[in-house]
Write an enzyme that holds these catalytic residues in place. Structure first.
Site, PDB file in Angstrom:
ATOM      1  N   SER A   1      28.584  82.140  67.168  1.00 46.50           N
ATOM      2  CA  SER A   1      27.616  83.110  67.694  1.00 46.50           C
ATOM      3  C   SER A   1      27.805  84.422  66.947  1.00 46.50           C
ATOM      4  O   SER A   1      28.923  84.732  66.503  1.00 46.50           O
ATOM      5  CB  SER A   1      27.865  83.354  69.187  1.00 46.50           C
ATOM      6  OG  SER A   1      27.139  84.493  69.633  1.00 46.50           O
TER       7      SER A   1
ATOM      8  N   TYR B   1      33.921  85.220  75.929  1.00 40.96           N
ATOM      9  CA  TYR B   1      33.018  84.464  75.058  1.00 40.96           C
ATOM     10  C   TYR B   1      33.077  85.003  73.625  1.00 40.96           C
ATOM     11  O   TYR B   1      33.203  84.233  72.668  1.00 40.96           O
ATOM     12  CB  TYR B   1      31.602  84.550  75.615  1.00 40.96           C
ATOM     13  CG  TYR B   1      30.538  83.858  74.805  1.00 40.96           C
ATOM     14  CD1 TYR B   1      30.426  82.468  74.813  1.00 40.96           C
ATOM     15  CD2 TYR B   1      29.630  84.581  74.034  1.00 40.96           C
ATOM     16  CE1 TYR B   1      29.426  81.828  74.083  1.00 40.96           C
ATOM     17  CE2 TYR B   1      28.633  83.958  73.308  1.00 40.96           C
ATOM     18  CZ  TYR B   1      28.533  82.576  73.335  1.00 40.96           C
ATOM     19  OH  TYR B   1      27.549  81.949  72.596  1.00 40.96           O
TER      20      TYR B   1
ATOM     21  N   LYS C   1      34.400  82.923  70.382  1.00 42.26           N
ATOM     22  CA  LYS C   1      33.559  82.646  69.209  1.00 42.26           C
ATOM     23  C   LYS C   1      34.189  83.232  67.940  1.00 42.26           C
ATOM     24  O   LYS C   1      34.080  82.639  66.858  1.00 42.26           O
ATOM     25  CB  LYS C   1      32.146  83.185  69.430  1.00 42.26           C
ATOM     26  CG  LYS C   1      31.344  82.419  70.487  1.00 42.26           C
ATOM     27  CD  LYS C   1      31.178  80.949  70.169  1.00 42.26           C
ATOM     28  CE  LYS C   1      30.079  80.294  71.021  1.00 42.26           C
ATOM     29  NZ  LYS C   1      29.997  78.838  70.815  1.00 42.26           N
TER      30      LYS C   1
HETATM   31  N1  LIG Z   1      21.264  80.041  73.260  1.00 47.11           N
HETATM   32  C1  LIG Z   1      21.675  81.127  72.605  1.00 47.11           C
HETATM   33  O1  LIG Z   1      21.045  82.197  72.631  1.00 47.11           O
HETATM   34  C2  LIG Z   1      22.935  81.053  71.776  1.00 47.11           C
HETATM   35  C3  LIG Z   1      23.254  82.143  70.953  1.00 47.11           C
HETATM   36  C4  LIG Z   1      24.408  82.096  70.177  1.00 47.11           C
HETATM   37  C5  LIG Z   1      25.218  80.976  70.234  1.00 47.11           C
HETATM   38  N2  LIG Z   1      24.902  79.930  71.050  1.00 47.11           N
HETATM   39  C6  LIG Z   1      25.793  78.768  71.069  1.00 47.11           C
HETATM   40  O2  LIG Z   1      25.046  77.629  70.727  1.00 47.11           O
HETATM   41  C7  LIG Z   1      25.568  76.490  71.411  1.00 47.11           C
HETATM   42  C8  LIG Z   1      24.467  75.809  72.200  1.00 47.11           C
HETATM   43  O3  LIG Z   1      23.898  76.747  73.057  1.00 47.11           O
HETATM   44  P1  LIG Z   1      22.635  76.409  73.979  1.00 47.11           P
HETATM   45  O4  LIG Z   1      22.115  77.710  74.484  1.00 47.11           O
HETATM   46  O5  LIG Z   1      21.727  75.468  73.270  1.00 47.11           O
HETATM   47  O6  LIG Z   1      23.449  75.685  75.172  1.00 47.11           O
HETATM   48  P2  LIG Z   1      23.016  75.053  76.544  1.00 47.11           P
HETATM   49  O7  LIG Z   1      21.590  75.236  76.873  1.00 47.11           O
HETATM   50  O8  LIG Z   1      24.014  75.551  77.495  1.00 47.11           O
HETATM   51  O9  LIG Z   1      23.244  73.505  76.225  1.00 47.11           O
HETATM   52  C9  LIG Z   1      24.507  73.097  76.024  1.00 47.11           C
HETATM   53  C10 LIG Z   1      24.552  71.610  75.701  1.00 47.11           C
HETATM   54  O10 LIG Z   1      25.936  71.307  75.727  1.00 47.11           O
HETATM   55  C11 LIG Z   1      26.204  70.392  76.780  1.00 47.11           C
HETATM   56  N3  LIG Z   1      27.455  70.816  77.395  1.00 47.11           N
HETATM   57  C12 LIG Z   1      27.747  72.000  77.984  1.00 47.11           C
HETATM   58  N4  LIG Z   1      29.014  71.998  78.436  1.00 47.11           N
HETATM   59  C13 LIG Z   1      29.531  70.794  78.108  1.00 47.11           C
HETATM   60  C14 LIG Z   1      30.784  70.172  78.300  1.00 47.11           C
HETATM   61  N5  LIG Z   1      31.784  70.802  78.929  1.00 47.11           N
HETATM   62  N6  LIG Z   1      30.960  68.914  77.843  1.00 47.11           N
HETATM   63  C15 LIG Z   1      29.964  68.266  77.228  1.00 47.11           C
HETATM   64  N7  LIG Z   1      28.758  68.793  76.986  1.00 47.11           N
HETATM   65  C16 LIG Z   1      28.542  70.048  77.442  1.00 47.11           C
HETATM   66  C17 LIG Z   1      25.001  70.456  77.708  1.00 47.11           C
HETATM   67  O11 LIG Z   1      24.766  69.229  78.392  1.00 47.11           O
HETATM   68  P3  LIG Z   1      25.401  68.954  79.853  1.00 47.11           P
HETATM   69  O12 LIG Z   1      25.151  70.168  80.684  1.00 47.11           O
HETATM   70  O13 LIG Z   1      24.694  67.720  80.341  1.00 47.11           O
HETATM   71  O14 LIG Z   1      26.849  68.701  79.615  1.00 47.11           O
HETATM   72  C18 LIG Z   1      23.879  70.703  76.695  1.00 47.11           C
HETATM   73  O15 LIG Z   1      23.524  69.492  76.057  1.00 47.11           O
HETATM   74  C19 LIG Z   1      26.705  77.013  72.285  1.00 47.11           C
HETATM   75  O16 LIG Z   1      27.935  76.838  71.602  1.00 47.11           O
HETATM   76  C20 LIG Z   1      26.381  78.481  72.430  1.00 47.11           C
HETATM   77  O17 LIG Z   1      27.539  79.261  72.684  1.00 47.11           O
HETATM   78  C21 LIG Z   1      23.780  79.948  71.821  1.00 47.11           C
END
Ligand SMILES: NC(=O)c1ccc[n+]([C@@H]2O[C@H](COP(=O)([O-])OP(=O)(O)OC[C@H]3O[C@@H](n4cnc5c(N)ncnc54)[C@H](OP(=O)(O)O)[C@@H]3O)[C@@H](O)[C@H]2O)c1
Length: 258
Positions: A144, A157, A161
């Site tokens: 991130s 967080y 990261k």
């Molecule tokens: N969205 C943003 O703005 C953003 C910005 C910067 C970085 N990121 C990073 O990008 C990545 C994805 O973010 P996102 O926003 O797409 O995430 P999200 O909507 O929270 O989706 C997370 C995915 O990971 C799975 N997951 C979560 N916890 C888990 C666990 N303990 N074991 C196995 N699977 C797990 C969830 O499925 P289940 O709930 O079914 O397990 C889902 O498929 C993360 O690392 C996040 O920190 C996101």
């Protein structure tokens, strides 16, 4: 450009939603077989059905990536399904427990580190022999921009990261002799239905409008597809000379969060 992923195999953790789902779609579109891991079976099965309907080979494993042995189990499932492994995208991540320093207890700090850093490292450790056998192995840790810029609230967080980015850059050196590349990909704020930013937009539209217009050169948040196309390139041997890097994919975003 042909990404030369046709016939190869990759793992995407958190591949059932948001950025991970978009990564899975991008890799599948290139002909790459996929092992998707997440906790929820329904999301995994729906994603697999959609991708298979489009012609992809997909296997799933319902697992909490923070559980002991999860990394090895995910790699084993991929090898059982496809007999090879060329890339992994350690994408599952986020905040465990409270965000702010005043509210986050030891369990929140440890849980957030385990979800973001611990799972990525355990997955890569188990994958090393197979990525080495590929000859073109690529590991991508989804970090991130919070890992390089301080957040006003969210120290666990942001620190996790930052650790993930540094782990990727150091592991690229340790695994270089095996011709395995390791990179961090650092998204900015990404908008998708059901995600945290969509919720914030619904709850406080004026604050979000101001955030988007002042902190983003294009005046909007990013999309999962804009992350996934870079992830697919990093998984591809066409990005062979990108290694030990932390690639921001944030549209020029100035501030990592509200
Ligand atoms: N969205 C943003 O703005 C953003 C910005 C910067 C970085 N990121 C990073 O990008 C990545 C994805 O973010 P996102 O926003 O797409 O995430 P999200 O909507 O929270 O989706 C997370 C995915 O990971 C799975 N997951 C979560 N916890 C888990 C666990 N303990 N074991 C196995 N699977 C797990 C969830 O499925 P289940 O709930 O079914 O397990 C889902 O498929 C993360 O690392 C996040 O920190 C996101």
């Amino acid at each position: 450009m042909d990404l030369e992923l046709n016939g190869k195999a990759a793992i995407v953790t958190g591949g059932s939603r948001g950025i991970g789902l978009a990564c899975a779609r991008a890799l599948a579109a290139e002909g790459c077989s996929l092992l998707l891991a997440a906790r929820g079976k329904d999301g995994l099965h729906k994603t697999a059905a959609d991708l298979e309907a489009a012609g992809a080979r997909v296997a799933t494993l319902a697992v909490d990536v923070t559980a002991p042995g999860a990394g090895a189990a995910i790699v084993e499932a991929a090898m059982t399904a496809f007999g090879r492994l060329d890339a992994l995208i350690a994408n599952a991540g986020g905040v465990v427990g409270a965000r702010s320093f005043t509210e986050a207890d030891d369990a929140a700090w440890l849980g957030t580190f385990q979800l973001n850093v611990g799972h990525s490292v355990a997955l890569l450790r188990a994958a090393v022999p197979h990525l080495a056998a590929s000859g073109q192995g690529s590991a991508i840790f989804i970090a991130s921009i919070s890992g390089r810029n301080p957040m006003s609230s969210g120290a666990p967080y942001a620190a996790a990261k930052a650790g993930l980015i540094h782990a990727a850059r150091s592991l690229a050196w340790e695994l270089g002799p095996k011709h395995i590349r390791v990179n961090a990909l650092s998204p900015g704020s990404i908008l998708f239905e059901g995600g945290g930013w969509a919720r914030r937009k619904a709850e406080m539209p004026d604050v979000m409008a101001s955030f988007e217009s002042t902190e983003f050169p294009w005046g909007r948040l990013g999309t999962p597809e804009e992350i996934a196309s870079v992830a697919a390139f990093l998984a591809s041997p066409r990005s062979a000379w990108i290694n030990a890097a932390d690639i921001p994919v944030d549209g020029g975003q100035r501030r990592p969060s509200l």
